[in-house]
Design a protein around this motif. Sequence first.
Motif, PDB file in Angstrom:
ATOM      1  N   GLY A   5       0.820  -1.208   0.000  1.00 31.40           N
ATOM      2  CA  GLY A   5       0.000   0.000   0.000  1.00 31.40           C
ATOM      3  C   GLY A   5       0.855   1.260   0.000  1.00 31.40           C
ATOM      4  N   TYR A   6       1.929   1.240   0.807  1.00 31.42           N
ATOM      5  CA  TYR A   6       2.856   2.373   0.807  1.00 31.42           C
ATOM      6  C   TYR A   6       3.446   2.581  -0.583  1.00 31.42           C
ATOM      7  N   LEU A   7       3.938   1.506  -1.185  1.00 32.90           N
ATOM      8  CA  LEU A   7       4.578   1.629  -2.500  1.00 32.90           C
ATOM      9  C   LEU A   7       3.601   2.131  -3.558  1.00 32.90           C
ATOM     10  N   LYS A  13       1.650   9.241  -6.055  1.00 31.83           N
ATOM     11  CA  LYS A  13       1.982  10.623  -5.704  1.00 31.83           C
ATOM     12  C   LYS A  13       3.165  11.166  -6.494  1.00 31.83           C
ATOM     13  N   THR A  14       4.175  10.324  -6.727  1.00 28.43           N
ATOM     14  CA  THR A  14       5.420  10.810  -7.328  1.00 28.43           C
ATOM     15  C   THR A  14       5.634  10.371  -8.771  1.00 28.43           C
ATOM     16  N   GLY A  15       4.939   9.300  -9.178  1.00 20.05           N
ATOM     17  CA  GLY A  15       5.178   8.729 -10.499  1.00 20.05           C
ATOM     18  C   GLY A  15       6.432   7.876 -10.541  1.00 20.05           C
ATOM     19  N   LYS A  16       7.034   7.640  -9.377  1.00 22.25           N
ATOM     20  CA  LYS A  16       8.298   6.907  -9.302  1.00 22.25           C
ATOM     21  C   LYS A  16       8.099   5.526  -8.692  1.00 22.25           C
ATOM     22  N   THR A  17       8.847   4.561  -9.235  1.00 13.28           N
ATOM     23  CA  THR A  17       8.844   3.198  -8.709  1.00 13.28           C
ATOM     24  C   THR A  17       9.967   3.032  -7.688  1.00 13.28           C
ATOM     25  N   ALA A  18       9.979   1.893  -7.030  1.00 12.47           N
ATOM     26  CA  ALA A  18      11.065   1.590  -6.096  1.00 12.47           C
ATOM     27  C   ALA A  18      12.408   1.637  -6.802  1.00 12.47           C
ATOM     28  N   LEU A  24      17.762   7.208  -8.066  1.00  9.25           N
ATOM     29  CA  LEU A  24      17.879   8.577  -7.571  1.00  9.25           C
ATOM     30  C   LEU A  24      18.800   8.654  -6.352  1.00  9.25           C
ATOM     31  N   ALA A  25      18.668   7.694  -5.450  1.00 12.22           N
ATOM     32  CA  ALA A  25      19.518   7.663  -4.260  1.00 12.22           C
ATOM     33  C   ALA A  25      20.981   7.477  -4.651  1.00 12.22           C
ATOM     34  N   PHE A  51       9.847  15.366  -2.769  1.00 13.42           N
ATOM     35  CA  PHE A  51       8.646  14.667  -3.236  1.00 13.42           C
ATOM     36  C   PHE A  51       7.427  14.864  -2.342  1.00 13.42           C
ATOM     37  N   GLU A  52       7.582  15.643  -1.272  1.00 14.99           N
ATOM     38  CA  GLU A  52       6.493  15.901  -0.333  1.00 14.99           C
ATOM     39  C   GLU A  52       5.911  14.629   0.258  1.00 14.99           C
ATOM     40  N   LEU A  53       6.774  13.634   0.488  1.00 12.15           N
ATOM     41  CA  LEU A  53       6.336  12.404   1.139  1.00 12.15           C
ATOM     42  C   LEU A  53       6.379  12.588   2.648  1.00 12.15           C
ATOM     43  N   GLY A  54       5.445  11.930   3.324  1.00 10.68           N
ATOM     44  CA  GLY A  54       5.430  11.969   4.775  1.00 10.68           C
ATOM     45  C   GLY A  54       6.443  11.000   5.361  1.00 10.68           C
ATOM     46  N   HIS A  55       6.503  10.976   6.679  1.00  6.12           N
ATOM     47  CA  HIS A  55       7.485  10.160   7.373  1.00  6.12           C
ATOM     48  C   HIS A  55       7.323   8.666   7.078  1.00  6.12           C
ATOM     49  N   GLY A  56       6.101   8.158   7.164  1.00  7.49           N
ATOM     50  CA  GLY A  56       5.868   6.729   6.943  1.00  7.49           C
ATOM     51  C   GLY A  56       6.240   6.285   5.538  1.00  7.49           C
TER      52      GLY A  56
END
Length: 74
Positions: A5-7, A13-18, A24-25, A51-56
């Motif tokens: 669900g997180y992924l 939200k970002t259009g990005k996969t794992a 990127l990292a 990316f405006e992602l929250g902590h979780g």
Amino acid sequence: MSFQGYLKTIKEKTGKTAEDFRKLAADKGYTRDGQLTVKAGDIVKWLKEDFELGHGHSMAIYALLKGKKTENDH
């Protein structure tokens, strides 16, 4: 929320996969040879700012980068 669900939410939200976040990292110098070289707080700060992602959700990406989770985990 499940790990999947997180992924899913992160991708929506970002259009990005794992895999995108792994690349990127690496580009930012946060990983070397697939190994994480920074602390969780650095990853959370980056993902919140860029990316405006929250902590979780940021911690889910951290878990992927750290190798604690994979895209197939639930």
